[in-house]
Design a protein around this motif. Structure first.
Motif, PDB file in Angstrom:
ATOM      1  N   ASP A  16      11.294  -7.373 -31.794  1.00 13.29           N
ATOM      2  CA  ASP A  16      11.195  -6.131 -31.027  1.00 13.29           C
ATOM      3  C   ASP A  16       9.754  -5.643 -30.948  1.00 13.29           C
ATOM      4  N   GLY A  43      15.307  -0.799 -33.564  1.00 18.08           N
ATOM      5  CA  GLY A  43      15.857  -1.968 -32.895  1.00 18.08           C
ATOM      6  C   GLY A  43      16.383  -3.013 -33.869  1.00 18.08           C
ATOM      7  N   LYS A  64      23.780  -2.680 -25.126  1.00 19.73           N
ATOM      8  CA  LYS A  64      22.457  -3.282 -25.320  1.00 19.73           C
ATOM      9  C   LYS A  64      21.443  -2.712 -24.330  1.00 19.73           C
ATOM     10  N   GLY A  68      18.073  -0.605 -25.279  1.00 13.65           N
ATOM     11  CA  GLY A  68      16.750  -0.961 -24.784  1.00 13.65           C
ATOM     12  C   GLY A  68      16.036   0.222 -24.155  1.00 13.65           C
ATOM     13  N   CYS A  72      12.478   1.894 -25.628  1.00  9.17           N
ATOM     14  CA  CYS A  72      11.296   2.119 -24.790  1.00  9.17           C
ATOM     15  C   CYS A  72      10.873   3.580 -24.817  1.00  9.17           C
ATOM     16  N   THR A  88       9.626   0.374 -19.192  1.00 10.32           N
ATOM     17  CA  THR A  88      10.972  -0.168 -19.382  1.00 10.32           C
ATOM     18  C   THR A  88      11.178  -1.450 -18.584  1.00 10.32           C
ATOM     19  N   PHE A  92      12.168  -5.079 -20.285  1.00  9.13           N
ATOM     20  CA  PHE A  92      13.369  -5.850 -19.959  1.00  9.13           C
ATOM     21  C   PHE A  92      13.015  -7.190 -19.328  1.00  9.13           C
ATOM     22  N   SER A  95      12.054  -9.403 -22.189  1.00  7.24           N
ATOM     23  CA  SER A  95      13.253  -9.724 -22.971  1.00  7.24           C
ATOM     24  C   SER A  95      14.081 -10.800 -22.286  1.00  7.24           C
TER      25      SER A  95
END
Length: 260
Positions: A16, A43, A64, A68, A72, A88, A92, A95
């Motif tokens: 994270d 996280g 999830k 997230g 953020c 954000t 993502f 990720s």
């Protein structure tokens, strides 16, 4: 597959932190490492507890995604909704890219892993070496910044406070890490500040560290900062300005003021 909770916490914290810090860099967010660390701890705890919820695929994806968004929000320092959405979106994107890369690596190498309910467990701690690589990159970047300060591009500036304004020359310095209450601070000469406001009455201040030691400098908020990038003028509102405690010839701009 046997999983040790201590290793799982460390692994997810490193994962994270790496993703959030990379999002911070790309989004040019002015938040400090403490915010990123706190978000990473949250996280990691969520990642360890999440499999115990035993949610179906749809609810797992929703939970999830919400987690997230929360990470953020905790990790970043935002002056606008646009800044939050940018941070954000980058998080993502990183990720998703990492998840796809891990699936490919596991499939090609035959490494043991388990998945289901929106999470994946592997027999190899991926996050820890990623975190180590991030630290090396950050250190290398700071060394590069230290030895490349001679390549400074000067720009024309106009700073406005109320009905007063002043023009001067300045440059963006990647070595300027001064911040006040989480916001980036650009430094200007005292003689320039005196043309904009009564410096003696400014009560806000921030401590900076120089080669001669630590100093407390005064900080005020400029209504508008206009920067001329060789014919293209960009305007930034409500910019924090520090009054130099020593003699400087021009303004030293904080690179993070361009976040939005």
């Amino acid at each position: 597959m046997e999983v040790f909770i201590e290793l799982a916490l460390l692994e997810n914290f490193c994962m994270d932190y790496t993703l959030l810090y990379c999002a911070k860099l790309v989004a040019k967010n002015p938040s400090g490492i403490r915010r990123v660390a706190v978000a990473s701890v949250l996280g990691a705890c969520f990642a360890v507890l999440f499999p115990l919820l035993k949610l179906n695929a749809v609810f797992a994806a929703v939970v999830k995604a919400l987690s997230g968004l929360l990470l953020c929000l905790v990790a970043g320092k935002f002056r606008s909704v646009k800044g939050y959405l940018k941070f954000t979106a980058v998080f993502f994107a990183f990720s998703a890219a990492l998840a796809g890369a891990l699936y490919a690596v596991f499939s090609l190498t035959g490494m043991e892993y388990a998945e289901g309910g929106g999470y994946i467990l592997s027999s190899v701690p991926i996050g820890i070496p990623m975190f180590g690589a991030l630290i090396l990159i950050v250190v290398a970047r700071r060394i590069k910044d230290k030895f490349s300060r001679g390549n400074r591009r000067e720009v024309d500036l106009k700073i406005s406070v109320g009905d007063k304004s002043v023009s001067l020359v300045g440059f963006f310095d990647s070595g300027n890490k001064v911040s006040f209450r989480g916001e980036p601070v650009s430094i200007i000469p005292q003689s320039t500040a005196e043309k904009l406001t009564d410096v003696a009455r400014i009560t806000d201040g921030v401590k900076i560290h120089t080669v001669t030691g630590s100093k407390q400098i005064k900080v005020f908020t400029a209504d508008k900062l206009e920067v001329d990038f060789g014919g293209e003028v960009k305007t930034y509102g409500k910019v924090k300005i520090g009054v130099s405690a020593a003699h400087i010839a021009c303004a030293v701009l904080h690179p993070d003021i361009m976040e939005d």
